[in-house]
Design a protein around this motif. Structure first.
Motif, PDB file in Angstrom:
ATOM      1  N   PHE A  78       0.838  -1.201   0.000  1.00 10.56           N
ATOM      2  CA  PHE A  78       0.000   0.000   0.000  1.00 10.56           C
ATOM      3  C   PHE A  78       0.876   1.256   0.000  1.00 10.56           C
ATOM      4  O   PHE A  78       0.605   2.213  -0.730  1.00 10.56           O
ATOM      5  N   ARG A  79       1.900   1.262   0.821  1.00 14.11           N
ATOM      6  CA  ARG A  79       2.775   2.430   0.888  1.00 14.11           C
ATOM      7  C   ARG A  79       3.443   2.705  -0.453  1.00 14.11           C
ATOM      8  O   ARG A  79       3.566   3.852  -0.883  1.00 14.11           O
ATOM      9  N   ALA A  80       3.882   1.634  -1.112  1.00 12.33           N
ATOM     10  CA  ALA A  80       4.506   1.805  -2.428  1.00 12.33           C
ATOM     11  C   ALA A  80       3.488   2.309  -3.445  1.00 12.33           C
ATOM     12  O   ALA A  80       3.774   3.204  -4.243  1.00 12.33           O
ATOM     13  N   ALA A  81       2.288   1.746  -3.419  1.00 15.68           N
ATOM     14  CA  ALA A  81       1.258   2.097  -4.403  1.00 15.68           C
ATOM     15  C   ALA A  81       0.738   3.517  -4.215  1.00 15.68           C
ATOM     16  O   ALA A  81       0.363   4.184  -5.188  1.00 15.68           O
ATOM     17  N   PHE A  82       0.710   3.982  -2.955  1.00 18.79           N
ATOM     18  CA  PHE A  82       0.170   5.306  -2.643  1.00 18.79           C
ATOM     19  C   PHE A  82       1.259   6.310  -2.260  1.00 18.79           C
ATOM     20  O   PHE A  82       1.017   7.216  -1.463  1.00 18.79           O
ATOM     21  N   ALA A  83       2.429   6.162  -2.857  1.00 22.36           N
ATOM     22  CA  ALA A  83       3.507   7.144  -2.706  1.00 22.36           C
ATOM     23  C   ALA A  83       3.811   7.466  -1.245  1.00 22.36           C
ATOM     24  O   ALA A  83       3.974   8.629  -0.870  1.00 22.36           O
ATOM     25  N   GLY A  84       3.871   6.414  -0.421  1.00 18.09           N
ATOM     26  CA  GLY A  84       4.158   6.627   0.991  1.00 18.09           C
ATOM     27  C   GLY A  84       3.083   7.393   1.723  1.00 18.09           C
ATOM     28  O   GLY A  84       3.323   7.962   2.788  1.00 18.09           O
ATOM     29  N   PHE A  85       1.868   7.412   1.136  1.00 16.34           N
ATOM     30  CA  PHE A  85       0.725   8.151   1.693  1.00 16.34           C
ATOM     31  C   PHE A  85       1.045   9.636   1.870  1.00 16.34           C
ATOM     32  O   PHE A  85       0.649  10.265   2.855  1.00 16.34           O
ATOM     33  N   ASP A  86       1.760  10.184   0.904  1.00 12.92           N
ATOM     34  CA  ASP A  86       1.974  11.624   0.869  1.00 12.92           C
ATOM     35  C   ASP A  86       0.718  12.278   0.302  1.00 12.92           C
ATOM     36  O   ASP A  86       0.368  12.045  -0.861  1.00 12.92           O
ATOM     37  N   PRO A  87       0.017  13.077   1.091  1.00 13.51           N
ATOM     38  CA  PRO A  87      -1.257  13.634   0.622  1.00 13.51           C
ATOM     39  C   PRO A  87      -1.134  14.439  -0.676  1.00 13.51           C
ATOM     40  O   PRO A  87      -2.002  14.353  -1.548  1.00 13.51           O
ATOM     41  N   GLU A  88      -0.078  15.221  -0.806  1.00  8.51           N
ATOM     42  CA  GLU A  88       0.094  16.044  -1.998  1.00  8.51           C
ATOM     43  C   GLU A  88       0.157  15.177  -3.256  1.00  8.51           C
ATOM     44  O   GLU A  88      -0.464  15.486  -4.277  1.00  8.51           O
ATOM     45  N   THR A  89       0.916  14.085  -3.172  1.00  5.56           N
ATOM     46  CA  THR A  89       1.079  13.214  -4.333  1.00  5.56           C
ATOM     47  C   THR A  89      -0.206  12.466  -4.646  1.00  5.56           C
ATOM     48  O   THR A  89      -0.634  12.401  -5.806  1.00  5.56           O
ATOM     49  N   VAL A  90      -0.835  11.909  -3.611  1.00  2.84           N
ATOM     50  CA  VAL A  90      -2.044  11.115  -3.841  1.00  2.84           C
ATOM     51  C   VAL A  90      -3.186  11.992  -4.345  1.00  2.84           C
ATOM     52  O   VAL A  90      -3.970  11.576  -5.208  1.00  2.84           O
ATOM     53  N   ALA A  91      -3.276  13.208  -3.846  1.00  3.24           N
ATOM     54  CA  ALA A  91      -4.337  14.118  -4.288  1.00  3.24           C
ATOM     55  C   ALA A  91      -4.247  14.397  -5.782  1.00  3.24           C
ATOM     56  O   ALA A  91      -5.261  14.712  -6.422  1.00  3.24           O
ATOM     57  N   ALA A  92      -3.061  14.259  -6.350  1.00  2.00           N
ATOM     58  CA  ALA A  92      -2.854  14.531  -7.774  1.00  2.00           C
ATOM     59  C   ALA A  92      -3.036  13.277  -8.643  1.00  2.00           C
ATOM     60  O   ALA A  92      -2.855  13.346  -9.863  1.00  2.00           O
ATOM     61  N   PHE A  93      -3.397  12.161  -8.032  1.00  2.00           N
ATOM     62  CA  PHE A  93      -3.619  10.938  -8.810  1.00  2.00           C
ATOM     63  C   PHE A  93      -4.726  11.166  -9.844  1.00  2.00           C
ATOM     64  O   PHE A  93      -5.722  11.846  -9.578  1.00  2.00           O
ATOM     65  N   SER A 106      -1.077  -6.561  -5.410  1.00  2.00           N
ATOM     66  CA  SER A 106      -0.451  -6.576  -4.083  1.00  2.00           C
ATOM     67  C   SER A 106      -1.244  -5.778  -3.049  1.00  2.00           C
ATOM     68  O   SER A 106      -0.938  -5.834  -1.859  1.00  2.00           O
ATOM     69  N   ILE A 107      -2.263  -5.025  -3.501  1.00  2.00           N
ATOM     70  CA  ILE A 107      -3.099  -4.270  -2.573  1.00  2.00           C
ATOM     71  C   ILE A 107      -4.537  -4.776  -2.661  1.00  2.00           C
ATOM     72  O   ILE A 107      -4.837  -5.703  -3.401  1.00  2.00           O
ATOM     73  N   VAL A 108      -5.423  -4.165  -1.891  1.00  2.00           N
ATOM     74  CA  VAL A 108      -6.856  -4.473  -1.981  1.00  2.00           C
ATOM     75  C   VAL A 108      -7.424  -3.666  -3.152  1.00  2.00           C
ATOM     76  O   VAL A 108      -7.407  -2.429  -3.125  1.00  2.00           O
ATOM     77  N   ARG A 109      -7.909  -4.382  -4.145  1.00  2.00           N
ATOM     78  CA  ARG A 109      -8.370  -3.697  -5.357  1.00  2.00           C
ATOM     79  C   ARG A 109      -9.873  -3.445  -5.276  1.00  2.00           C
ATOM     80  O   ARG A 109     -10.686  -4.236  -5.730  1.00  2.00           O
ATOM     81  N   ASN A 110     -10.201  -2.330  -4.676  1.00  2.00           N
ATOM     82  CA  ASN A 110     -11.588  -1.904  -4.528  1.00  2.00           C
ATOM     83  C   ASN A 110     -11.656  -0.467  -5.034  1.00  2.00           C
ATOM     84  O   ASN A 110     -11.074   0.438  -4.432  1.00  2.00           O
TER      85      ASN A 110
END
Length: 209
Positions: A78-93, A106-110
């Motif tokens: 999860f950490r790898a997939a979500f950029a270490g849970f950096d809000p700035e990065t994830v918000a730009a997904f 490797s993560i929960v695909r929902n």
């Protein structure tokens, strides 16, 4: 822990289990090494940084309907997939990122939970104007914490978790129901639901024994 219990002995009904190391834990943390390590070192300890709080909210949302062991085993993925849970990065997904995550076994695909994590990253950023996510969540700390002797004594919601859920939804968060938020409050030390007799009871520095 009762005086007659010895390491490795059967637990009292719904109570603590004394391990071979002589430490008392709830049954859920007494067998699986990964859960035991998480319980001994992290669960219930205060989280005071934005990224850490955003990660916990995200993982609690992904856990809904699943076992926590499943999420814990996938945590590094999860950490790898979500950029270490950096809000700035994830918000730009983008939608491409959503599809990338849906293709990541490797993560929960929902899809709804993935979108919620992105939505919540943006909401986390917006909350900075109101003092930040950490202070916002901690403002719902109750005056008292439960004193459970058995697992059956541990609440699954509280007036504070209901209020926190409502407040976060108002700020644009998703997948933050009262039960999920109570689990968050337990995980980050806002309440102490370690069983009485557990070696972790009152170790967070937030609540007295």
């Amino acid at each position: 822990m009762t005086s007659e219990q010895q390491p490795g002995s059967p637990p009292q009904p719904g109570g603590v289990v004394v391990g071979e190391d002589g430490l008392a834990r709830p049954a859920w943390a007494s067998v699986d090494p990964l859960l035991r390590e998480y319980y001994d070192t992290e669960w219930g300890m205060p989280v005071r940084d934005e990224r850490g709080m955003y990660e916990r909210i995200s993982l609690e949302a992904f856990q809904a309907g699943l076992s926590w062991a499943t999420i814990l085993r996938k945590r590094e993925a999860f950490r790898a997939a979500f950029a270490g849970f950096d809000p700035e990065t994830v918000a730009a997904f983008t939608e491409d990122d959503v599809q990338r995550l849906m293709d990541d076994a490797s993560i929960v695909r929902n899809r709804a939970k993935i979108r919620a994590a992105i939505t919540n990253a943006s909401a986390t950023i917006r909350l900075r104007a109101k003092g930040g996510l950490v202070d916002f969540v901690w403002s719902f700390r109750p005056e008292r914490t439960p004193m459970p002797r058995t697992y059956a004594d541990v609440p699954t919601t509280s007036a504070e978790s209901v209020a926190l859920s409502k407040a976060l939804r108002k700020e644009g968060f998703a997948f933050v129901g009262p039960t999920t938020m109570y689990a968050l409050m337990e995980a980050v030390g806002i309440v102490d639901t370690h069983l009485l007799g557990s070696h972790r009871r009152a170790t967070s520095g937030v609540w007295p024994a």
